[in-house]
Design a protein around this motif. Structure first.
Motif, PDB file in Angstrom:
ATOM      1  N   GLN A  29       0.818  -1.204   0.000  1.00  0.00           N
ATOM      2  CA  GLN A  29       0.000   0.000   0.000  1.00  0.00           C
ATOM      3  C   GLN A  29       0.856   1.261   0.000  1.00  0.00           C
ATOM      4  O   GLN A  29       0.603   2.199  -0.747  1.00  0.00           O
ATOM      5  N   ALA A  30       1.897   1.256   0.842  1.00  0.00           N
ATOM      6  CA  ALA A  30       2.768   2.425   0.933  1.00  0.00           C
ATOM      7  C   ALA A  30       3.451   2.674  -0.415  1.00  0.00           C
ATOM      8  O   ALA A  30       3.549   3.813  -0.882  1.00  0.00           O
ATOM      9  N   ILE A  31       3.887   1.601  -1.052  1.00  0.00           N
ATOM     10  CA  ILE A  31       4.564   1.752  -2.340  1.00  0.00           C
ATOM     11  C   ILE A  31       3.590   2.264  -3.403  1.00  0.00           C
ATOM     12  O   ILE A  31       3.904   3.153  -4.189  1.00  0.00           O
ATOM     13  N   TYR A  39      13.855   2.440   4.667  1.00  0.00           N
ATOM     14  CA  TYR A  39      14.537   3.370   5.568  1.00  0.00           C
ATOM     15  C   TYR A  39      13.632   3.734   6.725  1.00  0.00           C
ATOM     16  O   TYR A  39      14.016   3.670   7.897  1.00  0.00           O
ATOM     17  N   TRP A  40      12.396   4.102   6.415  1.00  0.00           N
ATOM     18  CA  TRP A  40      11.483   4.555   7.466  1.00  0.00           C
ATOM     19  C   TRP A  40      11.072   3.407   8.382  1.00  0.00           C
ATOM     20  O   TRP A  40      10.936   3.580   9.595  1.00  0.00           O
ATOM     21  N   PHE A  41      10.863   2.228   7.801  1.00  0.00           N
ATOM     22  CA  PHE A  41      10.462   1.087   8.618  1.00  0.00           C
ATOM     23  C   PHE A  41      11.563   0.725   9.599  1.00  0.00           C
ATOM     24  O   PHE A  41      11.296   0.387  10.746  1.00  0.00           O
ATOM     25  N   GLU A  42      12.821   0.825   9.124  1.00  0.00           N
ATOM     26  CA  GLU A  42      13.935   0.537  10.024  1.00  0.00           C
ATOM     27  C   GLU A  42      14.028   1.596  11.101  1.00  0.00           C
ATOM     28  O   GLU A  42      14.250   1.319  12.267  1.00  0.00           O
ATOM     29  N   LYS A  43      13.802   2.835  10.698  1.00  0.00           N
ATOM     30  CA  LYS A  43      13.902   3.946  11.636  1.00  0.00           C
ATOM     31  C   LYS A  43      12.879   3.785  12.762  1.00  0.00           C
ATOM     32  O   LYS A  43      13.170   4.031  13.923  1.00  0.00           O
ATOM     33  N   PHE A  44      11.666   3.359  12.401  1.00  0.00           N
ATOM     34  CA  PHE A  44      10.619   3.193  13.414  1.00  0.00           C
ATOM     35  C   PHE A  44      10.631   1.792  14.024  1.00  0.00           C
ATOM     36  O   PHE A  44       9.845   1.497  14.916  1.00  0.00           O
ATOM     37  N   GLY A  45      11.511   0.935  13.517  1.00  0.00           N
ATOM     38  CA  GLY A  45      11.574  -0.431  14.039  1.00  0.00           C
ATOM     39  C   GLY A  45      10.314  -1.234  13.797  1.00  0.00           C
ATOM     40  O   GLY A  45       9.843  -1.964  14.677  1.00  0.00           O
ATOM     41  N   GLN A  86      -1.664   4.832  12.356  1.00  0.00           N
ATOM     42  CA  GLN A  86      -1.311   6.253  12.280  1.00  0.00           C
ATOM     43  C   GLN A  86       0.164   6.427  11.928  1.00  0.00           C
ATOM     44  O   GLN A  86       0.530   7.300  11.153  1.00  0.00           O
ATOM     45  N   LYS A  87       0.995   5.587  12.534  1.00  0.00           N
ATOM     46  CA  LYS A  87       2.428   5.657  12.254  1.00  0.00           C
ATOM     47  C   LYS A  87       2.680   5.371  10.774  1.00  0.00           C
ATOM     48  O   LYS A  87       3.441   6.067  10.112  1.00  0.00           O
ATOM     49  N   ILE A 122       4.338   7.796   7.784  1.00  0.00           N
ATOM     50  CA  ILE A 122       5.416   7.424   6.858  1.00  0.00           C
ATOM     51  C   ILE A 122       4.971   7.638   5.417  1.00  0.00           C
ATOM     52  O   ILE A 122       5.691   8.195   4.591  1.00  0.00           O
ATOM     53  N   ILE A 123       3.737   7.216   5.120  1.00  0.00           N
ATOM     54  CA  ILE A 123       3.233   7.354   3.754  1.00  0.00           C
ATOM     55  C   ILE A 123       3.175   8.822   3.343  1.00  0.00           C
ATOM     56  O   ILE A 123       3.438   9.179   2.200  1.00  0.00           O
ATOM     57  N   THR A 124       2.862   9.680   4.321  1.00  0.00           N
ATOM     58  CA  THR A 124       2.764  11.102   4.006  1.00  0.00           C
ATOM     59  C   THR A 124       4.119  11.704   3.646  1.00  0.00           C
ATOM     60  O   THR A 124       4.216  12.549   2.769  1.00  0.00           O
TER      61      THR A 124
END
Lengths: 442, 309
Positions: B94-96, B115-121, B139-140, B144-146
């Motif tokens: 979905q994000a992609i 990158y973002w997924f790693e950043k937020f774990g 929400q998180k 990221i999607i935004t």
């Protein structure tokens, strides 16, 4: 354009990965084929018992022209044992029924005093056969009574069939007209079914964005027109995929089924679709050695035009109506609010079918049929019904052009309603409100 | 060009109702710009116009000096107040998809998302469906999607609603980080404490009009009225209070203190200075507490709306 492709792909994937879609795709052919076999088996089981009908002919009406036994009915002459014994025997032997022809003074009196006894309400077809036979015999008796030579009357019976042909000299028969009409109705019903099933799914998919509240995220990335278009086309692909799988599976299952159960396919068809009337027709044709002519006629139908225009009108008709469904989805917040808008969508569809039935059958190129084959909402159905009878190319092109233009216009309107609709959360739209929305700028 | 986004006299009507009346705002580059206003003031309409979801009846919008054009949606990231995601779609997919709709290539979208997924774990969420996540988790993902397509302008409408304090802090730090990296942010909210915390500039909408705009500190300076909060330690509190009341405009203050002090808000005349007040007070009592009252965003909000109506 790239975005449109993305949306189409997502809509397609969302649809075909849906569990209920997968289940329906795989299950429906089994159900359909299963149902067909059940119907055939039931029909066979029903027919396999040969019924016995007893009769007591006190008037000696059947002397010269007796009942003939058939596969399904056997006749038993109980005139000798008398009415009372005949009744007992009928009851004991579990016969289907007992026909009693009493002795009367005149044929007219006799005609109204023949009785049929049975435990169950008799099969109407059976009664009809009996009545016909008796009427025939009564008439012969009457003719004889009046001193007319029956053989002469019989030989005076002449059968006539008017041969139809067009001016280029090709002969045609009435039966070929049935094939043409059959094609039209098949096409009409296919379109209607496809529209109802997949149009609704376009509508649901439009509503989905509202209920999941992703609408503002999406609409800040793409134009509503692209979104609507993507949904309609994506769902169309999903629908065609499902149809294709169904088609292949049904053929395979029928093949396997008839191998295993040893049911003759042609028998199945005769049972399920061809009515006795048509069977007679076919018999007539074949007995008069017209089969070759029939085949020639079937092949001389404009098959290429028919198939190409079937595909085009089928697709465009679906696109037009799913545009309407998309507009409904755009106007409402939830599926429960869609009811009031459904009727106006179904109406032209049904109108197309009925107008097709009535006018095209009477006069394929009459004024009404021609007009309805141009009106975009009825044209996919009515035009397809007309095409086997030969429609000029320019008419097909014009009708198709109008259809496509209307489709684009409707999607444009749906997009507009959608754009305004998001600004009006929770407000149930009326037709008046919708009109106002359409006039909003941007 | 110091402003990233400029609206010029933007007007929008819905039938008879005027949602925006000649609203002009200037959002400076690399700032966090608070778009404030009571419910129904027209904030969301203005944001939707910036996002080209709806078109203004009159007026223009400029992004980076150029008139807004359809491709500019790629330069904007928008987190609407009414938000959600496709429930049946997997998070990563979905994000992609959404990033590609914003003009990213599939490869870049994948890399950024990683990158973002790693950043937020939250790597393990990649192939979960949204409906399997909690509201806060979703929400998180939505945040990221935004931001993942690296837009020049980010618009957050009530970004903290539905987040617990820990995640709210996480998102707040990310927003500050994004500004450090050069992103301009428009921030629409009712929560005034987050305005205090984050915003450099604010604009205030009320009844479809802009009634206030500018640098938050300057606005505060404008709105402060020379009032001081004091705590005085004295034996006879009533006598002193009466004495001060004769000389100054006084109201009762409430703040937490260790001693049983006389607590007052003292408003000075425009030209009086704080040093004169301190001298006077210290001659009368022991001054335990002396603070100039600087209006917070909430006060300014209430005051400005009151003045306007």
């Amino acid at each position: 354009m790239d975005k449109l492709k993305l949306i189409i792909r997502r809509e397609f994937n969302a649809k075909v990965r849906n569990k209920s879609f997968i289940i329906m795709t795989l299950l429906a052919p089994f159900l359909m084929v299963g149902l067909m076999f059940v119907i055939v088996y039931l029909g066979k089981a029903n027919d396999s018992k040969q019924k016995t009908i007893a009769y007591v002919d006190l008037a000696n009406l059947l002397k010269d022209n007796k009942f003939e036994d058939s596969e399904s009915v056997k006749y038993e002459d109980l005139t000798k044992v008398g009415i009372e014994n005949a009744k007992k025997q009928t009851d004991n032997e579990n016969y289907y029924g007992l026909l009693i022809i009493p002795k009367k003074d005149s044929l007219e009196l006799l005609a109204n005093n023949i009785q049929f006894f049975s435990q169950k309400t008799p099969n109407m077809e059976m009664v009809n056969i009996l009545e016909k036979k008796i009427e025939n015999n009564l008439r012969t008796k009457k003719l004889q009574y009046l001193g007319v030579n029956v053989e002469r009357i019989n030989s005076a019976r002449i059968k006539s069939e008017i041969k139809l042909s067009n001016f280029s000299g090709e002969k045609s028969s009435k039966f070929i007209n049935k094939i043409k009409i059959g094609f039209g109705f098949f096409a009409g019903y296919m379109i209607m079914m496809f529209i109802i099933v997949y149009g609704t799914s376009v509508m649901r998919s439009v509503i989905e964005e509202k209920t999941s509240r992703i609408i503002e995220v999406i609409i800040s990335s793409v134009k509503p027109f692209q979104l609507m278009m993507g949904k309609i086309i994506g769902n169309a692909f999903a629908g065609l995929t499902q149809f294709a799988i169904w088609g292949v599976l049904i053929v395979i299952l029928l093949f396997i089924g008839s191998m295993i159960f040893g049911i003759d396919m042609s028998e199945m068809q005769a049972n399920s679709s061809v009515t006795s009337n048509q069977m007679e027709m076919v018999k007539e044709m074949t007995t008069e050695n017209n089969l070759q002519m029939l085949m020639r006629e079937v092949w001389s139908l404009p098959w290429t035009t028919m198939l190409v225009s079937f595909v085009l009108f089928f697709l465009c008709g679906y696109l037009l109506y799913s545009g309407l469904y998309a507009a409904i989805g755009a106007a409402v917040d939830s599926e429960t609010d869609t009811q009031q808008f459904m009727m106006p969508v179904m109406l032209p569809l049904m109108l197309g079918i009925y107008v097709g039935f009535v006018t095209v059958m009477n006069d394929p190129h009459g004024l009404v049929a021609t007009i309805f084959s141009f009106i975009p909402f009825t044209s996919p159905i009515v035009m397809l019904m007309r095409i086997p009878f030969g429609v000029p190319l320019w008419q097909i092109a014009l009708s198709l052009g109008l259809l496509i233009a209307t489709f684009l216009f409707i999607v444009f309107m749906a997009a507009k309603i959608y754009r305004v609709g998001i600004l009006m959360y929770g407000k149930k739209p009326s037709y008046k409100e919708l009109y106002k929305w359409l006039r909003y700028k941007g | 060009m110091k402003d990233l986004l400029v609206t010029k006299e933007v007007t929008k009507k819905f039938g008879e109702f005027t949602a925006l009346n000649k609203v002009s705002i200037n959002v400076p580059k690399h700032s966090i710009f608070g778009l404030l206003g009571p419910n129904g003031a027209g904030k969301t309409t203005l944001i939707r116009i910036i996002n080209q979801i709806t078109m203004p009846d009159r007026g223009e919008v400029y992004l980076d000096g150029n008139k807004l054009k359809p491709e500019d949606v790629h330069n904007i990231g928008y987190l609407p107040e009414e938000r959600g995601l496709y429930k049946n779609m997997k998070v990563g997919e979905q994000a992609i998809y959404l990033a590609m709709l914003k003009g990213m290539s599939k490869k870049d979208a994948k890399a950024n998302l990683k990158y973002w997924f790693e950043k937020f774990g939250i790597e393990s969420w990649w192939s979960k469906k949204i409906q399997e996540l909690s509201k806060g988790q979703a929400q998180k993902v939505q945040f990221i999607i935004t931001v993942m397509h690296k837009p020049k302008l980010l618009i957050f409408d009530e970004v903290f609603s539905g987040l617990d304090p820990i995640n709210a802090n996480l998102i707040r730090d990310e927003i500050l980080q994004l500004r450090e990296n050069g992103t301009t942010i428009i921030f629409s909210t009712h929560r005034m404490e987050s305005v205090e915390e984050l915003c450099d500039h604010i604009a205030l909408l009320n009844h479809s009009n802009k009634i206030l705009e500018g640098n938050l500190n300057e606005i505060k300076r404008e709105f402060k009225n020379n009032t001081f909060e004091v705590g005085l330690h004295v034996a006879n509190k009533v006598a002193l209070e009466n004495e001060i009341k004769e000389k100054f405009d006084v109201s009762v203050a409430s703040f937490r203190s260790l001693e049983d002090d006389l607590k007052l808000n003292i408003q000075l005349e425009k030209n009086d200075t704080s040093s004169e007040l301190i001298q006077y007070l210290s001659s009368k009592a022991q001054v335990n507490h002396f603070v100039e009252i600087i209006p917070n965003a909430s006060d300014i909000f209430i005051q400005a709306v009151k003045n306007n109506s």
